[in-house]
Motif scaffolding. Sequence first.
Motif, mmCIF file in Angstrom:
data_model
loop_
_atom_site.group_PDB
_atom_site.id
_atom_site.type_symbol
_atom_site.label_atom_id
_atom_site.label_comp_id
_atom_site.label_asym_id
_atom_site.label_seq_id
_atom_site.Cartn_x
_atom_site.Cartn_y
_atom_site.Cartn_z
ATOM 1 N N ALA A 167 61.862 32.578 -29.792
ATOM 2 C CA ALA A 167 63.150 33.214 -30.073
ATOM 3 C C ALA A 167 63.122 34.689 -29.675
ATOM 4 O O ALA A 167 64.088 35.219 -29.102
ATOM 5 N N PHE A 168 62.008 35.365 -29.960
ATOM 6 C CA PHE A 168 61.891 36.781 -29.618
ATOM 7 C C PHE A 168 61.872 36.980 -28.102
ATOM 8 O O PHE A 168 62.556 37.871 -27.578
ATOM 9 N N LEU A 169 61.110 36.152 -27.389
ATOM 10 C CA LEU A 169 61.064 36.259 -25.936
ATOM 11 C C LEU A 169 62.422 35.940 -25.307
ATOM 12 O O LEU A 169 62.832 36.577 -24.330
ATOM 13 N N THR A 170 63.124 34.964 -25.884
ATOM 14 C CA THR A 170 64.461 34.620 -25.392
ATOM 15 C C THR A 170 65.424 35.781 -25.600
ATOM 16 O O THR A 170 66.218 36.119 -24.717
ATOM 17 N N TYR A 171 65.349 36.405 -26.781
ATOM 18 C CA TYR A 171 66.188 37.577 -27.053
ATOM 19 C C TYR A 171 65.875 38.701 -26.074
ATOM 20 O O TYR A 171 66.789 39.344 -25.530
ATOM 21 N N GLN A 172 64.593 38.971 -25.843
ATOM 22 C CA GLN A 172 64.208 40.016 -24.897
ATOM 23 C C GLN A 172 64.782 39.741 -23.510
ATOM 24 O O GLN A 172 65.332 40.639 -22.853
ATOM 25 N N SER A 226 60.993 47.537 -14.622
ATOM 26 C CA SER A 226 61.714 46.262 -14.736
ATOM 27 C C SER A 226 63.220 46.503 -14.784
ATOM 28 O O SER A 226 63.997 45.844 -14.078
ATOM 29 N N PHE A 227 63.638 47.459 -15.601
ATOM 30 C CA PHE A 227 65.063 47.747 -15.768
ATOM 31 C C PHE A 227 65.666 48.275 -14.472
ATOM 32 O O PHE A 227 66.747 47.838 -14.057
ATOM 33 N N ILE A 228 64.978 49.198 -13.827
ATOM 34 C CA ILE A 228 65.515 49.797 -12.598
ATOM 35 C C ILE A 228 65.666 48.736 -11.511
ATOM 36 O O ILE A 228 66.702 48.666 -10.822
ATOM 37 N N MET A 229 64.657 47.901 -11.339
ATOM 38 C CA MET A 229 64.720 46.872 -10.313
ATOM 39 C C MET A 229 65.864 45.896 -10.572
ATOM 40 O O MET A 229 66.651 45.578 -9.668
ATOM 41 N N LEU A 230 65.993 45.436 -11.810
ATOM 42 C CA LEU A 230 67.037 44.463 -12.128
ATOM 43 C C LEU A 230 68.432 45.075 -12.023
ATOM 44 O O LEU A 230 69.360 44.433 -11.522
ATOM 45 N N ALA A 231 68.614 46.312 -12.494
ATOM 46 C CA ALA A 231 69.916 46.968 -12.391
ATOM 47 C C ALA A 231 70.308 47.173 -10.936
ATOM 48 O O ALA A 231 71.482 47.022 -10.556
ATOM 49 N N PHE A 232 69.326 47.495 -10.098
ATOM 50 C CA PHE A 232 69.583 47.673 -8.673
ATOM 51 C C PHE A 232 70.108 46.379 -8.054
ATOM 52 O O PHE A 232 71.152 46.369 -7.378
ATOM 53 N N LEU A 282 67.630 42.035 -21.789
ATOM 54 C CA LEU A 282 67.329 42.746 -20.549
ATOM 55 C C LEU A 282 68.327 42.383 -19.459
ATOM 56 O O LEU A 282 68.835 43.263 -18.739
ATOM 57 N N ALA A 283 68.646 41.097 -19.336
ATOM 58 C CA ALA A 283 69.607 40.659 -18.323
ATOM 59 C C ALA A 283 70.987 41.247 -18.601
ATOM 60 O O ALA A 283 71.659 41.751 -17.693
ATOM 61 N N PHE A 284 71.420 41.203 -19.855
ATOM 62 C CA PHE A 284 72.746 41.727 -20.211
ATOM 63 C C PHE A 284 72.850 43.221 -19.916
ATOM 64 O O PHE A 284 73.819 43.682 -19.303
ATOM 65 N N GLN A 285 71.862 43.975 -20.341
ATOM 66 C CA GLN A 285 71.913 45.422 -20.159
ATOM 67 C C GLN A 285 71.867 45.818 -18.687
ATOM 68 O O GLN A 285 72.601 46.720 -18.253
ATOM 69 N N THR A 286 71.033 45.153 -17.911
ATOM 70 C CA THR A 286 70.929 45.521 -16.504
ATOM 71 C C THR A 286 72.180 45.115 -15.726
ATOM 72 O O THR A 286 72.623 45.861 -14.836
ATOM 73 N N VAL A 314 69.342 36.723 -14.364
ATOM 74 C CA VAL A 314 68.665 35.932 -15.402
ATOM 75 C C VAL A 314 67.431 35.250 -14.820
ATOM 76 O O VAL A 314 66.377 35.180 -15.467
ATOM 77 N N GLY A 315 67.548 34.766 -13.583
ATOM 78 C CA GLY A 315 66.391 34.138 -12.942
ATOM 79 C C GLY A 315 65.355 35.145 -12.477
ATOM 80 O O GLY A 315 64.162 34.984 -12.730
ATOM 81 N N VAL A 316 65.817 36.206 -11.822
ATOM 82 C CA VAL A 316 64.902 37.217 -11.292
ATOM 83 C C VAL A 316 64.163 37.934 -12.413
ATOM 84 O O VAL A 316 63.030 38.398 -12.232
ATOM 85 N N ALA A 317 64.783 38.018 -13.595
ATOM 86 C CA ALA A 317 64.156 38.735 -14.715
ATOM 87 C C ALA A 317 62.807 38.139 -15.103
ATOM 88 O O ALA A 317 61.992 38.814 -15.739
ATOM 89 N N ALA A 318 62.561 36.891 -14.734
ATOM 90 C CA ALA A 318 61.259 36.298 -15.030
ATOM 91 C C ALA A 318 60.145 36.998 -14.270
ATOM 92 O O ALA A 318 58.996 37.042 -14.732
ATOM 93 N N ILE A 319 60.482 37.589 -13.123
ATOM 94 C CA ILE A 319 59.456 38.199 -12.273
ATOM 95 C C ILE A 319 58.906 39.478 -12.884
ATOM 96 O O ILE A 319 57.796 39.901 -12.552
ATOM 97 N N VAL A 320 59.656 40.117 -13.799
ATOM 98 C CA VAL A 320 59.193 41.392 -14.341
ATOM 99 C C VAL A 320 57.922 41.234 -15.173
ATOM 100 O O VAL A 320 57.275 42.236 -15.513
#
Length: 214
Positions: A15-20, A83-89, A24-28, A149-155
């Motif tokens: 649950a914690f990892l899912t929330y993270q 992680s955040f910078i890459m995903l937001a980009f 992260l996906a929502f914010q980016t 959401v998919g790419v976020a796994a790479i971080v």
Amino acid sequence: MSLWEYVSGRGQTLAFLTYQHASLAFQTVLVGTVVAVVIAVLVYRLPIGAALTLTSSRVALTIPTLALLALLIVPFGLGVVPSFIMLAFFAAMPVIGNAIVGLRSVPPSLIEAARGIGLPRWRVLLTVELPVAWPVILTGIRVSTQMIVGVAAIVAYVLGPGLGSLIFNGLARLGGANSLEMAITGTVLIVAIALVFDALLVLLGRLTIPRGLK
């Protein structure tokens, strides 16, 4: 150990990892969307600027994510920041293109009518152009969200947060205890997040897009 036993025995951790991952996906995507719309507003009236921005946003999507992460490690180290910078980009790229196309496709007659009643340019943008372009922009946001959401796994490669750690650890220990269960669980939860986000964006579209624009 079965997949169900693995999941039920690690409910809080999952649950914690899912929330993270979802957070992260929502914010980016949110940050990427704001940046993308601002850039689109600045260039859409300039034919050359709009064309260059569209081309650049498409080319930027071809940049390997791991390569960009590796470059970001140098100034920012491991963890959340790169992680955040890459995903937001990457989140901004699909939205930039759709925002420019949407704004440039607003019928000139609507803009002239708004100016004819004395509205300043900024009010025409906020009350006419952006609302008319919103369905196209929202489509870009949906594409961006599914991708992120998919790419976020790479971080997990740079010790970033989220479900990617399950997949990376499972694949690294393939053949060991619970390795397959870890990889499958991480993948299924990522797909679930993507489906939930897409459903919420569809609902947002139904609530915010006037019937005449659907």
